[in-house]
Design a protein around this motif. Structure first.
Motif, mmCIF file in Angstrom:
data_model
loop_
_atom_site.group_PDB
_atom_site.id
_atom_site.type_symbol
_atom_site.label_atom_id
_atom_site.label_comp_id
_atom_site.label_asym_id
_atom_site.label_seq_id
_atom_site.Cartn_x
_atom_site.Cartn_y
_atom_site.Cartn_z
ATOM 1 N N UNK A 43 21.610 89.990 30.810
ATOM 2 C CA UNK A 43 21.357 90.255 32.393
ATOM 3 C C UNK A 43 20.799 90.188 32.824
ATOM 4 N N UNK A 44 19.215 89.977 32.634
ATOM 5 C CA UNK A 44 18.218 89.713 33.801
ATOM 6 C C UNK A 44 18.650 87.880 34.245
ATOM 7 N N UNK A 45 17.497 87.272 35.460
ATOM 8 C CA UNK A 45 18.070 86.850 36.235
ATOM 9 C C UNK A 45 17.815 85.402 35.425
ATOM 10 N N UNK A 78 6.782 83.532 39.153
ATOM 11 C CA UNK A 78 5.686 84.034 40.465
ATOM 12 C C UNK A 78 6.620 85.628 40.952
ATOM 13 N N UNK A 79 7.990 85.689 40.977
ATOM 14 C CA UNK A 79 8.375 86.455 40.971
ATOM 15 C C UNK A 79 8.320 87.635 40.715
ATOM 16 N N UNK A 80 8.346 87.361 39.645
ATOM 17 C CA UNK A 80 7.707 88.551 38.227
ATOM 18 C C UNK A 80 6.375 89.192 38.812
ATOM 19 N N UNK A 81 5.028 88.285 39.154
ATOM 20 C CA UNK A 81 4.197 88.524 39.518
ATOM 21 C C UNK A 81 4.015 89.454 41.397
ATOM 22 N N UNK A 82 5.338 89.256 41.964
ATOM 23 C CA UNK A 82 4.903 89.571 42.966
ATOM 24 C C UNK A 82 6.337 90.612 42.610
ATOM 25 N N UNK A 83 6.674 91.272 42.277
ATOM 26 C CA UNK A 83 6.754 92.796 41.261
ATOM 27 C C UNK A 83 8.549 93.532 41.298
ATOM 28 N N UNK A 84 8.752 91.743 41.161
ATOM 29 C CA UNK A 84 10.656 91.776 41.226
ATOM 30 C C UNK A 84 10.813 92.260 39.891
ATOM 31 N N UNK A 85 11.400 93.412 39.591
ATOM 32 C CA UNK A 85 12.302 93.955 38.057
ATOM 33 C C UNK A 85 13.538 92.836 38.033
ATOM 34 N N UNK A 86 12.728 92.945 36.161
ATOM 35 C CA UNK A 86 14.443 92.257 35.439
ATOM 36 C C UNK A 86 14.471 90.645 36.068
ATOM 37 N N UNK A 87 13.574 90.262 35.460
ATOM 38 C CA UNK A 87 13.631 88.695 36.238
ATOM 39 C C UNK A 87 13.333 87.737 34.568
ATOM 40 N N UNK A 88 12.695 87.544 33.947
ATOM 41 C CA UNK A 88 12.703 86.840 32.490
ATOM 42 C C UNK A 88 13.098 88.355 31.928
ATOM 43 N N UNK A 335 8.586 89.534 25.389
ATOM 44 C CA UNK A 335 7.923 89.905 26.818
ATOM 45 C C UNK A 335 8.169 88.642 28.512
ATOM 46 N N UNK A 336 9.482 88.167 27.845
ATOM 47 C CA UNK A 336 10.341 87.125 28.993
ATOM 48 C C UNK A 336 10.062 85.732 29.283
ATOM 49 N N UNK A 337 9.223 85.522 28.472
ATOM 50 C CA UNK A 337 8.816 83.871 27.896
ATOM 51 C C UNK A 337 9.426 82.898 27.426
#
Length: 500
Positions: A43-45, A78-88, A335-337
């Motif tokens: 359910x992550x992006x 970059x979305x993770x680094x910018x503070x967005x949650x549930x990306x990867x 960790x989402x890689x």
């Protein structure tokens, strides 16, 4: 024997029983890791973009998730680094490990609450495996030093950020903290040379029994210890020093000089940690290879290294690997890689249990003329001849010279800093060239066909590489000199530096 050492033997026996179960069930455990990772991230992006909900097999996964390096995954990172949650991966990462890349500049690798403990557990189990096999546990009762990056963490959009070694420093088990050196204030010193001098002053009178760090920077520490003690060997400064833990680069090119500085052949443990995950560790002093961590939240994939740059390379999982074949290592992590190309190449030296050696880097090769010489071949050729000739190598790097002086054939140019130079440099270079020809048939054909002339060695003055790394702002920590390149960037920088 102290209480800690006695208890560690009991704990080591218990952990080894767990590791035996892991060794015997590696393929099944990898399948479980795969299933769990897909379920947790569906359910992550990233999971939604790649139809994780419909993935029921590894074949499905390969169709949905392409192989990517950091730059190709960067839109998500970059979305993770910018503070967005549930990306990867669900939620936000616990940390962002800050590292440097040759093409990406500063890289930020997510570390999750699920992946962080695996770093600590693997490092712990490496030591416990040593204790269980050898029965040697006295180092637990003395001081231990870890040469690492600063533990000071910064915050980036609500997430703690720092070097991996600095992050790990915050998770060292309490029972080891009293034994651990250097002190926190010393560890926080950013300038590497200032830090090493402070560590020397702080540790010279201590009962150090275990030292950990990548070889070139440990050697720098040893050299400065010896200098302030009137030229003493490390064994005379630390009589109870019995164990060296290393990782990051191949130890063999450094071993002779390290052991000369120490004064005896010391037991060592090789580890294979990366910001992306703790991949493997040496679990035996008797057997070759590093035990692959198959139950640590990492699902591995492997691409034959000679297919890596193909448009559609072969892509396999653990059950289909072959022994003694070079593979590019691909990771999928808690960790989402996903489909992440670490850039390393490995070989399996055992499948019962699954053990690997690190053979080089995907991009660290020379094939300017079609020879595809890899790091493992270069290191083995050089160190084999060095051992025969009684030569000691401090550091080296290799690059192609495609456009030499008019009328001269192209060649491989080797920049070597010797601790003990060969008596005849030209003869030494010729022997290394012959050894490399024996290891690489394409290189042999190019020499035999007069396409290339034999390699040329440039002998560098003492501390050239340290001074060069200092000039690049890359002294200390996890920074290391690439052993070989397919271009002249590093070689030309070295030449310019030497000429200055």
């Amino acid at each position: 024997m102290g209480l800690k050492a006695a208890l560690s033997k009991v704990f080591a026996w218990y952990v080894n029983k767990q590791l035996d179960t892991i060794r015997q069930n590696a393929v099944a455990l990898q399948q479980k890791v795969f299933t769990d990772l897909i379920f947790d991230a569906k359910n992550t992006a990233f999971g939604l973009d790649h139809n994780f909900a419909k993935i029921t097999s590894y074949e499905d996964f390969k169709k949905q998730v392409p192989i990517r390096d950091y730059e190709q995954l960067r839109p998500y990172i970059d979305r993770v680094v910018n503070g967005e949650a549930n990306v990867m991966w669900p939620g936000k990462p616990a940390y962002l490990a800050k590292t440097s890349g040759t093409t990406s500049g500063v890289k930020y690798i997510p570390i999750s609450n699920e992946s962080m403990p695996e770093h600590i557990k693997a490092a712990r189990n490496a030591l416990l495996s040593y204790i269980h096999e050898t029965g040697k546990a006295d180092f637990v009762d003395g001081k231990m030093i870890f040469l690492q990056g600063s533990p000071i963490l910064n915050e980036k959009n609500g997430v703690q950020t720092g070097r991996l070694s600095g992050i790990v420093a915050h998770h060292v088990p309490g029972y080891l903290q009293k034994n651990r050196l250097p002190s926190y204030p010393t560890n926080c010193i950013e300038d590497w040379e200032e830090k090493v001098d402070a560590i020397v002053q702080e540790t010279a009178q201590e009962d150090l029994r275990l030292i950990s760090g990548i070889p070139p920077w440990c050697q720098m520490y040893f050299d400065r210890l010896s200098a302030v003690s009137g030229g003493k060997k490390i064994k005379d400064i630390f009589p109870n020093f019995k164990l060296y833990v290393h990782g990051g680069v191949n130890y063999e090119p450094y071993r002779a000089r390290m052991e000369e500085s120490i004064g005896f052949k010391i037991d060592s443990i090789e580890t294979y940690p990366a910001s992306e995950g703790f991949i493997a560790f040496q679990d035996s002093q008797k057997e070759k290879g590093l035990l692959l961590m198959v139950d640590a939240g990492i699902f591995y994939e492997f691409i034959p290294s000679d297919e890596y740059f193909n448009d559609n390379p072969t892509r396999i999982n653990l059950k289909d690997v072959e022994l003694d074949k070079n593979y590019a290592l691909i990771m999928n992590t808690s960790a989402g890689l996903w489909g992440y190309s670490l850039g390393d190449t490995i070989k399996f030296v055992s499948k019962n249990p699954y053990k690997i050696i690190v053979s080089g880097r995907v991009k660290h090769y020379i094939s300017a003329f079609g020879e595809h010489v890899i790091g493992e071949e270069v290191e083995q050729a050089l160190m084999g001849v060095a051992a025969e000739e009684g030569v000691e190598v401090t550091e080296f790097t290799v690059a192609p010279q495609v456009a030499p002086a008019a009328g001269e054939l192209p060649y491989h140019e080797w920049f070597i800093e010797f601790a003990k130079e060969p008596k005849n440099l030209a003869a030494f270079a010729l022997k290394v060239d012959k050894a490399l020809q024996q290891k690489n048939i394409y290189y042999f054909d190019l020499i035999e066909g007069n396409i290339l002339q034999p390699l040329i060695v440039r002998s560098l003055k003492k501390d050239t590489f340290i001074n060069y790394m200092r000039s690049q702002g890359k002294l200390g920590g996890q920074n290391k000199v690439p052993r070989l390149s397919n271009d002249r960037k590093i070689a030309d920088e070295l030449v310019n530096y030497i000429n200055k």
